[in-house]
Motif scaffolding. Structure first.
Motif, PDB file in Angstrom:
ATOM      1  N   ILE A 163      40.703  31.036  27.858  1.00 32.49           N
ATOM      2  CA  ILE A 163      41.225  31.683  29.072  1.00 32.49           C
ATOM      3  C   ILE A 163      42.636  32.197  28.801  1.00 32.49           C
ATOM      4  O   ILE A 163      43.490  31.446  28.308  1.00 32.49           O
ATOM      5  CB  ILE A 163      41.246  30.687  30.247  1.00 32.49           C
ATOM      6  CG1 ILE A 163      39.824  30.199  30.548  1.00 32.49           C
ATOM      7  CG2 ILE A 163      41.864  31.322  31.488  1.00 32.49           C
ATOM      8  CD1 ILE A 163      39.765  29.096  31.571  1.00 32.49           C
ATOM      9  N   ALA A 164      42.874  33.443  29.108  1.00 34.91           N
ATOM     10  CA  ALA A 164      44.214  34.007  28.938  1.00 34.91           C
ATOM     11  C   ALA A 164      45.124  33.505  30.050  1.00 34.91           C
ATOM     12  O   ALA A 164      44.781  33.625  31.232  1.00 34.91           O
ATOM     13  CB  ALA A 164      44.156  35.527  28.952  1.00 34.91           C
ATOM     14  N   PRO A 165      46.284  32.936  29.717  1.00 35.46           N
ATOM     15  CA  PRO A 165      47.209  32.485  30.763  1.00 35.46           C
ATOM     16  C   PRO A 165      47.716  33.649  31.606  1.00 35.46           C
ATOM     17  O   PRO A 165      47.830  34.782  31.132  1.00 35.46           O
ATOM     18  CB  PRO A 165      48.349  31.843  29.961  1.00 35.46           C
ATOM     19  CG  PRO A 165      47.773  31.530  28.618  1.00 35.46           C
ATOM     20  CD  PRO A 165      46.764  32.614  28.368  1.00 35.46           C
ATOM     21  N   THR A 166      47.993  33.363  32.868  1.00 39.59           N
ATOM     22  CA  THR A 166      48.572  34.346  33.784  1.00 39.59           C
ATOM     23  C   THR A 166      50.080  34.159  33.793  1.00 39.59           C
ATOM     24  O   THR A 166      50.586  33.088  34.141  1.00 39.59           O
ATOM     25  CB  THR A 166      48.022  34.152  35.209  1.00 39.59           C
ATOM     26  OG1 THR A 166      46.598  34.300  35.189  1.00 39.59           O
ATOM     27  CG2 THR A 166      48.633  35.161  36.162  1.00 39.59           C
ATOM     28  N   VAL A 167      50.816  35.194  33.404  1.00 44.57           N
ATOM     29  CA  VAL A 167      52.274  35.115  33.331  1.00 44.57           C
ATOM     30  C   VAL A 167      52.864  35.221  34.731  1.00 44.57           C
ATOM     31  O   VAL A 167      52.453  36.079  35.532  1.00 44.57           O
ATOM     32  CB  VAL A 167      52.828  36.228  32.425  1.00 44.57           C
ATOM     33  CG1 VAL A 167      54.357  36.254  32.458  1.00 44.57           C
ATOM     34  CG2 VAL A 167      52.326  36.033  30.998  1.00 44.57           C
ATOM     35  N   MET A 168      53.807  34.355  35.051  1.00 44.58           N
ATOM     36  CA  MET A 168      54.490  34.420  36.339  1.00 44.58           C
ATOM     37  C   MET A 168      55.352  35.670  36.395  1.00 44.58           C
ATOM     38  O   MET A 168      56.091  35.962  35.436  1.00 44.58           O
ATOM     39  CB  MET A 168      55.340  33.180  36.544  1.00 44.58           C
ATOM     40  CG  MET A 168      54.536  31.892  36.611  1.00 44.58           C
ATOM     41  SD  MET A 168      53.496  31.772  38.073  1.00 44.58           S
ATOM     42  CE  MET A 168      54.725  31.390  39.325  1.00 44.58           C
ATOM     43  N   LYS A 174      57.892  33.854  29.847  1.00 42.95           N
ATOM     44  CA  LYS A 174      58.349  32.507  29.501  1.00 42.95           C
ATOM     45  C   LYS A 174      57.675  31.408  30.324  1.00 42.95           C
ATOM     46  O   LYS A 174      57.791  30.228  29.988  1.00 42.95           O
ATOM     47  CB  LYS A 174      59.869  32.423  29.677  1.00 42.95           C
ATOM     48  CG  LYS A 174      60.637  33.310  28.704  1.00 42.95           C
ATOM     49  CD  LYS A 174      62.140  33.197  28.924  1.00 42.95           C
ATOM     50  CE  LYS A 174      62.908  34.079  27.942  1.00 42.95           C
ATOM     51  NZ  LYS A 174      64.375  33.993  28.161  1.00 42.95           N
ATOM     52  N   TRP A 175      56.990  31.779  31.394  1.00 39.12           N
ATOM     53  CA  TRP A 175      56.353  30.809  32.290  1.00 39.12           C
ATOM     54  C   TRP A 175      54.978  31.359  32.619  1.00 39.12           C
ATOM     55  O   TRP A 175      54.842  32.471  33.132  1.00 39.12           O
ATOM     56  CB  TRP A 175      57.225  30.642  33.532  1.00 39.12           C
ATOM     57  CG  TRP A 175      56.680  29.777  34.630  1.00 39.12           C
ATOM     58  CD1 TRP A 175      55.575  28.969  34.604  1.00 39.12           C
ATOM     59  CD2 TRP A 175      57.225  29.647  35.943  1.00 39.12           C
ATOM     60  NE1 TRP A 175      55.402  28.348  35.803  1.00 39.12           N
ATOM     61  CE2 TRP A 175      56.403  28.737  36.655  1.00 39.12           C
ATOM     62  CE3 TRP A 175      58.329  30.201  36.601  1.00 39.12           C
ATOM     63  CZ2 TRP A 175      56.643  28.385  37.973  1.00 39.12           C
ATOM     64  CZ3 TRP A 175      58.570  29.845  37.918  1.00 39.12           C
ATOM     65  CH2 TRP A 175      57.750  28.939  38.592  1.00 39.12           C
ATOM     66  N   THR A 193      45.366  23.200  36.907  1.00 36.28           N
ATOM     67  CA  THR A 193      45.747  24.248  35.972  1.00 36.28           C
ATOM     68  C   THR A 193      46.555  23.650  34.818  1.00 36.28           C
ATOM     69  O   THR A 193      46.948  22.484  34.858  1.00 36.28           O
ATOM     70  CB  THR A 193      46.596  25.328  36.668  1.00 36.28           C
ATOM     71  OG1 THR A 193      47.798  24.711  37.172  1.00 36.28           O
ATOM     72  CG2 THR A 193      45.851  25.966  37.833  1.00 36.28           C
ATOM     73  N   VAL A 194      46.799  24.464  33.797  1.00 35.57           N
ATOM     74  CA  VAL A 194      47.725  24.098  32.728  1.00 35.57           C
ATOM     75  C   VAL A 194      48.912  25.057  32.800  1.00 35.57           C
ATOM     76  O   VAL A 194      48.735  26.278  32.765  1.00 35.57           O
ATOM     77  CB  VAL A 194      47.066  24.172  31.340  1.00 35.57           C
ATOM     78  CG1 VAL A 194      48.100  23.903  30.244  1.00 35.57           C
ATOM     79  CG2 VAL A 194      45.921  23.158  31.234  1.00 35.57           C
ATOM     80  N   VAL A 195      50.108  24.480  32.944  1.00 38.23           N
ATOM     81  CA  VAL A 195      51.335  25.271  33.062  1.00 38.23           C
ATOM     82  C   VAL A 195      52.088  25.210  31.735  1.00 38.23           C
ATOM     83  O   VAL A 195      52.240  24.132  31.153  1.00 38.23           O
ATOM     84  CB  VAL A 195      52.212  24.746  34.212  1.00 38.23           C
ATOM     85  CG1 VAL A 195      53.494  25.564  34.318  1.00 38.23           C
ATOM     86  CG2 VAL A 195      51.433  24.789  35.528  1.00 38.23           C
ATOM     87  N   THR A 196      52.557  26.372  31.271  1.00 42.41           N
ATOM     88  CA  THR A 196      53.255  26.459  29.987  1.00 42.41           C
ATOM     89  C   THR A 196      54.624  27.105  30.176  1.00 42.41           C
ATOM     90  O   THR A 196      54.729  28.186  30.773  1.00 42.41           O
ATOM     91  CB  THR A 196      52.444  27.295  28.979  1.00 42.41           C
ATOM     92  OG1 THR A 196      51.166  26.675  28.769  1.00 42.41           O
ATOM     93  CG2 THR A 196      53.178  27.396  27.643  1.00 42.41           C
ATOM     94  N   PHE A 197      55.657  26.441  29.665  1.00 47.55           N
ATOM     95  CA  PHE A 197      57.009  26.995  29.617  1.00 47.55           C
ATOM     96  C   PHE A 197      57.419  27.163  28.159  1.00 47.55           C
ATOM     97  O   PHE A 197      57.303  26.221  27.366  1.00 47.55           O
ATOM     98  CB  PHE A 197      58.021  26.058  30.304  1.00 47.55           C
ATOM     99  CG  PHE A 197      57.868  25.971  31.791  1.00 47.55           C
ATOM    100  CD1 PHE A 197      58.497  26.883  32.619  1.00 47.55           C
ATOM    101  CD2 PHE A 197      57.101  24.970  32.373  1.00 47.55           C
ATOM    102  CE1 PHE A 197      58.362  26.806  33.999  1.00 47.55           C
ATOM    103  CE2 PHE A 197      56.961  24.884  33.745  1.00 47.55           C
ATOM    104  CZ  PHE A 197      57.596  25.807  34.563  1.00 47.55           C
ATOM    105  N   GLU A 198      57.906  28.344  27.834  1.00 48.18           N
ATOM    106  CA  GLU A 198      58.501  28.565  26.515  1.00 48.18           C
ATOM    107  C   GLU A 198      59.887  27.919  26.476  1.00 48.18           C
ATOM    108  O   GLU A 198      60.500  27.677  27.521  1.00 48.18           O
ATOM    109  CB  GLU A 198      58.601  30.063  26.221  1.00 48.18           C
ATOM    110  CG  GLU A 198      57.264  30.792  26.201  1.00 48.18           C
ATOM    111  CD  GLU A 198      56.359  30.368  25.057  1.00 48.18           C
ATOM    112  OE1 GLU A 198      56.887  29.902  24.019  1.00 48.18           O
ATOM    113  OE2 GLU A 198      55.122  30.494  25.202  1.00 48.18           O
ATOM    114  N   PRO A 199      60.402  27.619  25.280  1.00 48.46           N
ATOM    115  CA  PRO A 199      61.744  27.037  25.200  1.00 48.46           C
ATOM    116  C   PRO A 199      62.777  27.886  25.937  1.00 48.46           C
ATOM    117  O   PRO A 199      62.813  29.107  25.777  1.00 48.46           O
ATOM    118  CB  PRO A 199      62.018  27.008  23.696  1.00 48.46           C
ATOM    119  CG  PRO A 199      60.665  26.940  23.063  1.00 48.46           C
ATOM    120  CD  PRO A 199      59.775  27.754  23.946  1.00 48.46           C
ATOM    121  N   GLY A 200      63.577  27.251  26.774  1.00 45.45           N
ATOM    122  CA  GLY A 200      64.591  27.938  27.558  1.00 45.45           C
ATOM    123  C   GLY A 200      64.130  28.402  28.919  1.00 45.45           C
ATOM    124  O   GLY A 200      64.950  28.854  29.725  1.00 45.45           O
TER     125      GLY A 200
END
Length: 276
Positions: A163-168, A174-175, A193-200
């Motif tokens: 599944i492609a993540p949906t960018v905020m 970054k989120w 859901t699975v939430v992903t944050f990039e560094p920073g």
């Protein structure tokens, strides 16, 4: 690089260890660090063989009231033909380690790390570990709130890696959120859901909303704002939030910060004490 998922292993710390830890329970939130998930706090369930679990959330009057969440640990050959005793309970399963054989509606699905299943009430599912390795997965349960005129949701079995993540919006990528259910599908009264944050990356305001949350950190570390406090969390920690607890996040790195998120959605607020 494939996604990484933290799974507890149990055991006990040595007698020489300090008692100080990050565990905290307040009237607005709880933090259950990975170091508290030891053998002595495991539970067992009827009709599950070679299985133990950590209960990390349960409905509590005056706190979060809509859901329970378990981390299940199933040894090779273990599992259940009668996993759920509540005919009104819906479930989400999310595999973090090992391999599950899930049977539902006459079909058998092999679920590997990142595997997600939505199971509506009374779906008659069964689950077994037919591999040679330990199986660990999250089991989130919620009493389904039926609405006249809306059908019950259907079974969903998939994997987050497909599944492609949906960018905020406005976050420069970054989120992002990996969504397993269409947010506009009002048959569903919970989202996992699975939430992903990039560094920073940050949640740039104090979210304050009606949804209850369970947040299990799958990967990385961050500073999380809960009510008036900043707490440090890392892979394996669990945050449990009641409705309207202010929350924000700063993911300082060095790697991604990712968590499995529960929230209740898409239903009227009960207007009577104890109303469903």
């Amino acid at each position: 690089m494939p996604a990484q998922y933290y799974a507890p292993k149990g055991g006990h710390p040595g007698q020489e260890q300090l008692l100080t830890d990050r565990a905290v329970f307040t009237d607005a939130y709880a933090v259950i660090p990975k170091g508290t998930m030891r053998d002595i706090v495991t539970s067992f369930l009827p009709f599950w063989t070679d299985t133990r679990l950590w209960v990390i959330a349960r409905p509590m009057t005056g706190f979060a009231e809509t859901f329970s969440q378990y981390i299940m640990e199933v040894a090779p050959g273990g599992g259940s033909d009668q996993p759920e005793s509540d005919p009104n309970a819906q479930a989400v399963l999310f595999v973090v380690e090992g391999q599950a054989s899930l049977s539902v509606n006459g079909q058998t699905h092999v679920m590997e790390p990142g595997g997600y299943a939505y199971l509506p009430p009374s779906s008659g599912w069964t689950l077994h570990n037919t591999s040679d390795d330990m199986l660990r997965f999250h089991w989130i349960r919620k009493a389904y709130q039926a609405v006249p005129g809306l059908d019950q949701p259907q079974v969903i079995v998939t994997n987050e890696n497909d599944i492609a993540p949906t960018v905020m919006p406005g976050t420069d990528g970054k989120w992002a959120t990996t969504r397993f259910v269409d947010p506009t599908d009002l048959r569903h009264d919970m989202h996992v859901t699975v939430v992903t944050f990039e560094p920073g990356a940050v949640i740039p305001f104090l979210e304050t909303h009606v949804m209850e949350h369970g947040l299990y950190v799958l990967e990385g570390k961050a500073a999380y704002r809960l009510n008036q406090d900043w707490v440090e969390v890392e892979a394996g920690d669990y945050m449990w939030l009641r409705a309207f607890c202010p929350q924000a996040c700063y993911a300082g790195g060095p790697g991604k910060f990712r968590y499995l998120l529960y929230k209740d959605v898409n239903r009227h607020m009960p207007l009577r004490l104890g109303g469903g």
